[in-house]
Scaffold this motif. Structure first.
Motif, PDB file in Angstrom:
ATOM      1  N   PRO A 236      48.680 -25.075  38.296  1.00 22.56           N
ATOM      2  CA  PRO A 236      49.456 -25.857  38.888  1.00 22.56           C
ATOM      3  C   PRO A 236      50.942 -25.421  38.881  1.00 22.56           C
ATOM      4  CG  PRO A 236      49.475 -26.989  36.833  1.00 22.56           C
ATOM      5  CD  PRO A 236      48.440 -25.722  36.624  1.00 22.56           C
ATOM      6  N   GLU A 237      51.781 -25.960  39.779  1.00 29.35           N
ATOM      7  CA  GLU A 237      53.104 -25.429  39.747  1.00 29.35           C
ATOM      8  C   GLU A 237      53.661 -25.549  38.308  1.00 29.35           C
ATOM      9  OE1 GLU A 237      57.307 -26.242  41.951  1.00 29.35           O
ATOM     10  OE2 GLU A 237      55.770 -27.414  42.554  1.00 29.35           O
ATOM     11  N   GLY A 238      54.502 -24.567  37.749  1.00 27.47           N
ATOM     12  CA  GLY A 238      54.986 -24.798  36.421  1.00 27.47           C
ATOM     13  C   GLY A 238      54.228 -24.259  35.161  1.00 27.47           C
ATOM     14  N   GLY A 239      52.871 -23.906  35.614  1.00 31.25           N
ATOM     15  CA  GLY A 239      51.951 -23.435  34.723  1.00 31.25           C
ATOM     16  C   GLY A 239      52.278 -21.852  34.266  1.00 31.25           C
ATOM     17  N   ARG A 240      51.872 -21.516  32.978  1.00 26.80           N
ATOM     18  CA  ARG A 240      52.449 -20.106  32.576  1.00 26.80           C
ATOM     19  C   ARG A 240      51.208 -19.324  32.493  1.00 26.80           C
ATOM     20  NH1 ARG A 240      56.758 -18.034  32.461  1.00 26.80           N
ATOM     21  NH2 ARG A 240      56.641 -16.863  30.744  1.00 26.80           N
ATOM     22  N   LEU A 241      51.448 -18.042  32.625  1.00 27.84           N
ATOM     23  CA  LEU A 241      50.380 -16.965  32.571  1.00 27.84           C
ATOM     24  C   LEU A 241      50.927 -15.918  31.834  1.00 27.84           C
ATOM     25  CD1 LEU A 241      47.312 -15.819  32.920  1.00 27.84           C
ATOM     26  CD2 LEU A 241      48.442 -14.863  35.338  1.00 27.84           C
ATOM     27  N   ALA A 242      50.191 -15.447  30.704  1.00 29.54           N
ATOM     28  CA  ALA A 242      50.496 -14.633  29.889  1.00 29.54           C
ATOM     29  C   ALA A 242      49.391 -13.253  29.659  1.00 29.54           C
ATOM     30  CB  ALA A 242      51.024 -14.961  28.323  1.00 29.54           C
ATOM     31  N   VAL A 243      49.834 -12.367  29.958  1.00 25.75           N
ATOM     32  CA  VAL A 243      48.695 -11.083  29.896  1.00 25.75           C
ATOM     33  C   VAL A 243      49.110  -9.915  28.961  1.00 25.75           C
ATOM     34  CG1 VAL A 243      47.284  -9.687  31.371  1.00 25.75           C
ATOM     35  CG2 VAL A 243      48.184 -11.719  32.274  1.00 25.75           C
ATOM     36  N   VAL A 244      48.217  -9.591  27.998  1.00 27.57           N
ATOM     37  CA  VAL A 244      48.665  -8.549  27.238  1.00 27.57           C
ATOM     38  C   VAL A 244      47.514  -7.348  27.516  1.00 27.57           C
ATOM     39  CG1 VAL A 244      48.335  -7.481  24.637  1.00 27.57           C
ATOM     40  CG2 VAL A 244      49.204 -10.041  25.186  1.00 27.57           C
ATOM     41  N   SER A 245      48.023  -6.260  27.813  1.00 25.43           N
ATOM     42  CA  SER A 245      47.526  -4.975  28.076  1.00 25.43           C
ATOM     43  C   SER A 245      47.780  -3.870  27.278  1.00 25.43           C
ATOM     44  CB  SER A 245      47.673  -4.676  29.750  1.00 25.43           C
ATOM     45  OG  SER A 245      48.967  -4.524  30.001  1.00 25.43           O
ATOM     46  N   PHE A 246      46.793  -3.053  27.441  1.00 23.38           N
ATOM     47  CA  PHE A 246      46.977  -2.057  26.456  1.00 23.38           C
ATOM     48  C   PHE A 246      47.065  -0.362  27.063  1.00 23.38           C
ATOM     49  CE2 PHE A 246      45.475  -5.433  24.177  1.00 23.38           C
ATOM     50  CZ  PHE A 246      46.189  -5.352  22.894  1.00 23.38           C
ATOM     51  N   HIS A 247      47.006  -0.314  28.220  1.00 24.53           N
ATOM     52  CA  HIS A 247      47.202   1.006  28.984  1.00 24.53           C
ATOM     53  C   HIS A 247      47.793   1.024  30.367  1.00 24.53           C
ATOM     54  CE1 HIS A 247      43.922   1.219  31.594  1.00 24.53           C
ATOM     55  NE2 HIS A 247      43.016   0.854  30.481  1.00 24.53           N
ATOM     56  N   SER A 248      48.365   2.072  30.497  1.00 26.74           N
ATOM     57  CA  SER A 248      49.331   2.117  31.801  1.00 26.74           C
ATOM     58  C   SER A 248      48.760   1.282  33.125  1.00 26.74           C
ATOM     59  CB  SER A 248      50.037   3.291  31.932  1.00 26.74           C
ATOM     60  OG  SER A 248      49.206   4.366  32.283  1.00 26.74           O
ATOM     61  N   LEU A 249      47.395   1.867  33.283  1.00 24.80           N
ATOM     62  CA  LEU A 249      46.600   1.379  34.232  1.00 24.80           C
ATOM     63  C   LEU A 249      46.512  -0.257  34.622  1.00 24.80           C
ATOM     64  CD1 LEU A 249      43.872   4.036  34.361  1.00 24.80           C
ATOM     65  CD2 LEU A 249      45.910   4.149  35.745  1.00 24.80           C
ATOM     66  N   GLU A 250      46.225  -0.596  33.441  1.00 24.52           N
ATOM     67  CA  GLU A 250      46.039  -2.176  33.497  1.00 24.52           C
ATOM     68  C   GLU A 250      47.342  -3.020  33.564  1.00 24.52           C
ATOM     69  OE1 GLU A 250      42.507  -2.617  30.101  1.00 24.52           O
ATOM     70  OE2 GLU A 250      44.651  -2.710  29.520  1.00 24.52           O
ATOM     71  N   ASP A 251      48.619  -2.329  32.899  1.00 22.88           N
ATOM     72  CA  ASP A 251      49.872  -2.889  33.013  1.00 22.88           C
ATOM     73  C   ASP A 251      50.409  -2.925  34.544  1.00 22.88           C
ATOM     74  OD1 ASP A 251      52.155  -4.052  31.781  1.00 22.88           O
ATOM     75  OD2 ASP A 251      53.202  -2.042  32.122  1.00 22.88           O
ATOM     76  N   ARG A 252      50.142  -1.697  35.082  1.00 25.52           N
ATOM     77  CA  ARG A 252      50.594  -1.550  36.607  1.00 25.52           C
ATOM     78  C   ARG A 252      50.001  -2.717  37.469  1.00 25.52           C
ATOM     79  NH1 ARG A 252      48.980   4.158  39.156  1.00 25.52           N
ATOM     80  NH2 ARG A 252      47.013   2.976  38.871  1.00 25.52           N
ATOM     81  N   ILE A 253      48.792  -2.902  37.370  1.00 24.55           N
ATOM     82  CA  ILE A 253      48.071  -4.001  38.050  1.00 24.55           C
ATOM     83  C   ILE A 253      48.566  -5.298  37.933  1.00 24.55           C
ATOM     84  CG2 ILE A 253      45.666  -5.285  38.265  1.00 24.55           C
ATOM     85  CD1 ILE A 253      44.374  -2.921  37.579  1.00 24.55           C
ATOM     86  N   VAL A 254      48.831  -5.605  36.487  1.00 24.57           N
ATOM     87  CA  VAL A 254      49.516  -7.019  36.188  1.00 24.57           C
ATOM     88  C   VAL A 254      50.778  -6.977  36.839  1.00 24.57           C
ATOM     89  CG1 VAL A 254      50.081  -8.582  34.200  1.00 24.57           C
ATOM     90  CG2 VAL A 254      48.265  -7.192  34.280  1.00 24.57           C
TER      91      VAL A 254
END
Length: 333
Positions: A236-254
């Motif tokens: 919902p509005e105000g909800g938080r999403l945290a994403v840990v990635s481990f190489h540049s290809l994943e991080d670029r997508i996020v």
């Protein structure tokens, strides 16, 4: 998916250690009384910390081997912990009926315990079958290595592993399998090392190829994109999403998912301005990386990146790969 997408060079087996744990908890705070989806449960490091901070957790993982960890948390925290077997790409479906979700945490890639279990076939440092399937079903890495044409295999290694010597490796694989199928991790690792050589101090020459095969076998980029949009639908509005990635290809997508304008073409000031899409995510953080103390404790964390954001009021978008920079295999090499 599981938990840690990490280089293996120089790494030793050991207990699973959640990466950027304090930073993830801070990104989702306050936690007391919140309901949080841990979409990549693994050994349960994030889930346990969230539960100990007073949150309730809905944990998801497609790897059957994580069940003992889930059972331990279910016994310790009872009605505040629910485990759902399945893919994190459908986390909104798996979390349905559990009440409003306040946050989602995702930790992308292969887990330490998967790398450290030789029979799973993820590690080139351990003798095992060339498998790499997180859910234990579908095509294995051996299937790809022994069936793809040289050009298709080279394209895969280049696109998913950023392996610059992909053609040389693919040609060596195709030549070798004419004698006998390539069936083990160490067999493939030795073949790659022989094909492209190894300089002292460099990472093992098979690192990028094993990454590429694992990503292909488990459709990891597709799973990541699906999971990000599932979180957008769920929160919902105000909800938080945290994403840990481990190489540049994943991080670029996020990064581009949170801020699509950065992935789109620049607009000319001489042309009519295109309509600007409403923001789905606000308070987008800059990349957070492990500090020296964490790296000293856990060298496997060295490539980790955390990004987080807050859900805005705008309706969720349809799932789309456009503008996210997802690597494509066809014609990539």
């Amino acid at each position: 998916m599981g938990k840690r997408s990490l280089p293996e060079s120089g790494m030793a087996g050991g207990p699973h250690i959640p990466v950027l744990l304090d930073e993830v908890l801070a990104a989702l705070a306050p936690l007391e009384g919140k309901r949080i989806v841990d979409g990549t449960f693994g050994a349960g490091g994030y889930s346990r910390a969230l539960l100990e901070a007073g949150a309730s957790v809905i944990a998801i993982d497609r790897d059957p081997s994580v069940r003992p960890h889930a059972e331990a948390l279910a016994e310790a925290f009872q009605d505040r912990f629910v485990f759902v077997p399945g893919s994190f790409s459908e986390l909104d479906v798996h979390a349905s009926g559990q009440g409003q979700v306040d946050a989602v945490v995702l930790d992308i890639g292969v887990s330490s315990m998967q790398l450290d279990t030789a029979e799973r076939g993820f590690s080139f440092m351990r003798e095992g079958p060339l498998d790499m399937r997180m859910a234990g079903e579908g095509e294995s890495a051996a299937d790809l290595v022994n069936s793809l044409e040289a050009e298709d295999l080279a394209n895969l290694l280049y696109a998913y592993g950023e392996e610059r010597k992909s053609r040389r490796i693919a040609q060596a694989i195709v030549a070798a399998r004419e004698t006998a199928p390539i069936e083990t991790t160490t067999e493939l690792a030795r073949l790659i090392e022989k094909a492209i050589g190894r300089k002292p101090g460099d990472a093992h020459p098979a690192t990028r190829s094993f990454q590429a095969l694992r990503i292909a076998v488990n459709a990891e980029f597709e799973q990541l994109v699906e999971a990000l949009f599932a979180a957008e639908r769920l929160l919902p509005e105000g909800g938080r999403l945290a994403v840990v990635s481990f190489h540049s290809l994943e991080d670029r997508i996020v990064k581009r998912f949170f801020d699509p304008e950065k992935g789109g073409p620049a607009q000319s000031r001489h042309l009519p301005q295109a309509d600007v899409e409403p923001r789905r995510w606000v308070d987008v953080t800059k990349a957070v990386k492990p500090g020296e103390a964490e790296l000293a404790r856990n060298p496997r964390a060295r490539s980790a990146v955390l990004r987080s954001a807050t859900r805005a009021a705008a309706a969720a978008r349809p799932t789309s790969f456009k503008g996210l920079g997802v690597p494509t295999v066809r014609g990539a090499a």
